[in-house]
Design a protein around this motif. Structure first.
Motif, short mmCIF file in Angstrom:
data_model
loop_
_atom_site.label_atom_id
_atom_site.label_comp_id
_atom_site.label_asym_id
_atom_site.label_seq_id
_atom_site.Cartn_x
_atom_site.Cartn_y
_atom_site.Cartn_z
N ARG A 79 3.49 -11.61 -18.13
CA ARG A 79 3.46 -12.09 -16.88
C ARG A 79 3.15 -13.49 -16.70
NH1 ARG A 79 4.51 -7.21 -13.70
NH2 ARG A 79 3.25 -6.53 -15.44
N GLY A 89 4.42 -16.44 -17.82
CA GLY A 89 5.56 -17.16 -17.10
C GLY A 89 6.86 -16.40 -17.45
N VAL A 90 6.84 -15.20 -17.98
CA VAL A 90 7.95 -14.32 -18.28
C VAL A 90 8.21 -13.59 -16.86
CG1 VAL A 90 8.74 -12.39 -19.42
CG2 VAL A 90 7.27 -14.23 -20.64
N ARG A 91 9.23 -13.43 -16.48
CA ARG A 91 10.03 -12.94 -15.40
C ARG A 91 9.77 -11.30 -15.29
NH1 ARG A 91 15.16 -15.94 -14.30
NH2 ARG A 91 15.48 -15.55 -16.57
N GLN A 103 4.62 -17.69 -26.87
CA GLN A 103 4.79 -17.69 -25.46
C GLN A 103 5.98 -18.54 -24.91
OE1 GLN A 103 1.20 -18.57 -23.05
NE2 GLN A 103 -0.06 -17.45 -24.65
N ARG A 104 6.09 -19.77 -25.61
CA ARG A 104 7.33 -20.43 -25.27
C ARG A 104 8.75 -19.69 -25.43
NH1 ARG A 104 4.21 -24.95 -26.84
NH2 ARG A 104 5.19 -24.85 -29.00
N TYR A 120 9.23 -16.45 -25.67
CA TYR A 120 9.36 -15.33 -24.97
C TYR A 120 9.91 -15.82 -23.44
CZ TYR A 120 7.56 -10.75 -26.24
OH TYR A 120 7.41 -9.68 -26.87
N ARG A 121 9.17 -17.03 -22.99
CA ARG A 121 9.95 -17.57 -21.86
C ARG A 121 11.09 -18.01 -22.06
NH1 ARG A 121 4.90 -19.99 -21.32
NH2 ARG A 121 5.71 -22.01 -22.29
N ASP A 157 13.49 -15.07 -21.69
CA ASP A 157 13.62 -14.73 -20.45
C ASP A 157 14.66 -15.64 -19.69
OD1 ASP A 157 12.91 -13.70 -18.12
OD2 ASP A 157 11.53 -15.11 -17.74
N GLU A 158 14.23 -17.12 -19.91
CA GLU A 158 15.42 -17.92 -19.01
C GLU A 158 16.76 -17.65 -19.78
OE1 GLU A 158 13.29 -21.74 -19.98
OE2 GLU A 158 11.66 -21.10 -18.61
#
Lengths: 260, 260
Positions: A128, A131-133, A172-173, A175-176, A179-180
């Motif tokens: 979270r 920046g993951v929703r 992390q990128r 994962y984001r 997510d997006e």
DNA sequence: TTGCTCCTCACGTCACGTGAGGTGGC
DNA sequence: TTGCTCCTCACGTCACGTGAGGTGGC
């Protein structure tokens, strides 16, 4: 022995703190001796019945089956004491079990209503924080729940590895990005870029297809299948397409090299 | 969604840690959705069933009735959280109750198998220390159990008074005398002496007949009757005679003066 | 006379457990 | 072919709870 000293069944029950029905039940089971009746056919109890009933109640409330209570009432003091020791151990274990259950229902209430140990919760918080929703975090959470149910030890080990990897901003990128991608069109060209980045990251980490996928690296075949099915269920069309693109690239590149 | 990902009922049950029968029961109760069947008519479960079953198991093990579990599964998060708080309180209370029961069964095992708080046990030890034999101590113990069952507060108050009185060597001698009288002949002349001493002690302490008897000073009429009956039951003929002699002397002397 | 307690069947409850009798999967 | 799992009734379990229908005590 005088009339005034004799209790009716209701008085006896209230005196000791059980129901009238329970006393009758103990008579039926032969646990408590049937007392004499008065002129009206009412049961009349003396002091001994009070003492006997307290014993029965105390044992029964401690969770001892009535059949066992019956045995114990006529057991020699030595065996009685031994039995009491066992009963106390069982009660202690029950207390510990209750504390574990308290923990589990507390976990049920916390967040997305699925139980997880603290370090798993930390990992989800880190996701979270990266920046993951919530929706994707929720999918991850449920994935870990499945793993924990299948193989708790392996789940903990995998978690440690994943947490370490997440320190890398590249992951992390990714994962984001995943997510997006939920909201993208399956034909969105960014999916190609993302698939490239994911495959490259996997190559750098010497990971094969299994490790790249959501359920990567799991020995437990049932858990693997369930995780795949679960992620397929909660994925959007674009995310489905992303999985396909990754699979294509990995196939073209050849099977995983195996290196740990 | 692939076949490999689909669990049979036995796999699902083992995975989550419940019995196959329990899963079928949850289907029957409508708690867990009936999954699709395979070609053989076997139920086949996916990841969501695992997650649902974990929720049901966790709540059920916490002692929540299945009817309530059903409500909670479809409750909004706010009500769910509130319910969880109540369930946790219930579990905490259950833990406290278990600790109380541990204490009670420990008391059952200790000594004569009847439960008593520590200060009562101390009093009985003091009696024993004063030279009173086990049988009479046992009768006293059971008397206190009866009193405690009837009126715990008053029992504690009376105990404090009795313990204070027992510091007087005169009362200790009387207790020993009553104890020894168990074995005497009902015609033994020492009974007369003992009765004189008891009545004199009572007079010095400004006690009436009620206070002198075994069940002296009890407001609770049921407890009074039960205590009398109990002591009558466990007394020997000589001790019965001793009670008569005391009663005679008190009657001759007139009713109690009432002075506290 | 009213309300409360007592009596004896006897069925109900709760969350499954346990066969009964049969079929499919490896 | 054998043993294991699955299926659906359906009755059993445990410690009483809960009326059903009736009588005695104050």
């Amino acid at each position: 022995v005088t009339g005034a000293a004799m209790l009716t069944i209701g008085q006896l029950a209230a005196y000791v703190g059980v129901t009238v029905r329970a006393v009758r039940h103990y008579h039926q089971r032969g646990l408590l001796a049937e007392p004499a009746r008065d002129a009206s056919g009412y049961r009349r109890y003396g002091a001994q019945a009070v003492l006997d009933l307290i014993r029965i109640k105390t044992l029964a409330e401690a969770g001892v089956p009535l059949a066992r209570v019956e045995e114990l009432l006529s057991a020699p003091p030595e065996q009685f004491a031994e039995a009491i020791a066992h009963i106390d151990e069982a009660l202690q274990e029950e207390v510990r079990e209750l504390e574990r259950r308290r923990q589990r229902i507390a976990d049920l209430a916390g967040g997305e209503r699925l139980f997880l140990p603290p370090d798993f919760v930390d990992f989800l918080d880190e996701l979270r924080g990266a920046g993951v929703r919530p929706r994707t975090v929720q999918a991850e959470r449920e994935g870990w729940v499945l793993l924990l149910a299948a193989d708790p030890e392996q789940a903990h080990e995998m978690l440690r590895e994943k947490r370490a990897s997440l320190a890398d901003p590249a992951l992390q990128r990714l994962y984001r990005g995943f997510d997006e991608a939920f909201d993208w069109d399956p034909a969105d060209p960014r999916l190609e870029e993302l698939a490239d980045a994911m495959v490259q990251f996997a190559a750098e980490q010497s990971l094969g297809e299994a490790e790249l996928s959501a359920s990567g690296g799991i020995d437990h075949p049932t858990a693997h299948g369930l995780l795949s099915a679960h992620y397929t269920e909660v994925s959007s069309p674009a995310q489905e397409r992303l999985s396909e693109l990754c699979a294509e690239r990995l196939t073209r590149r050849g099977p995983p090299q195996g290196g740990h």
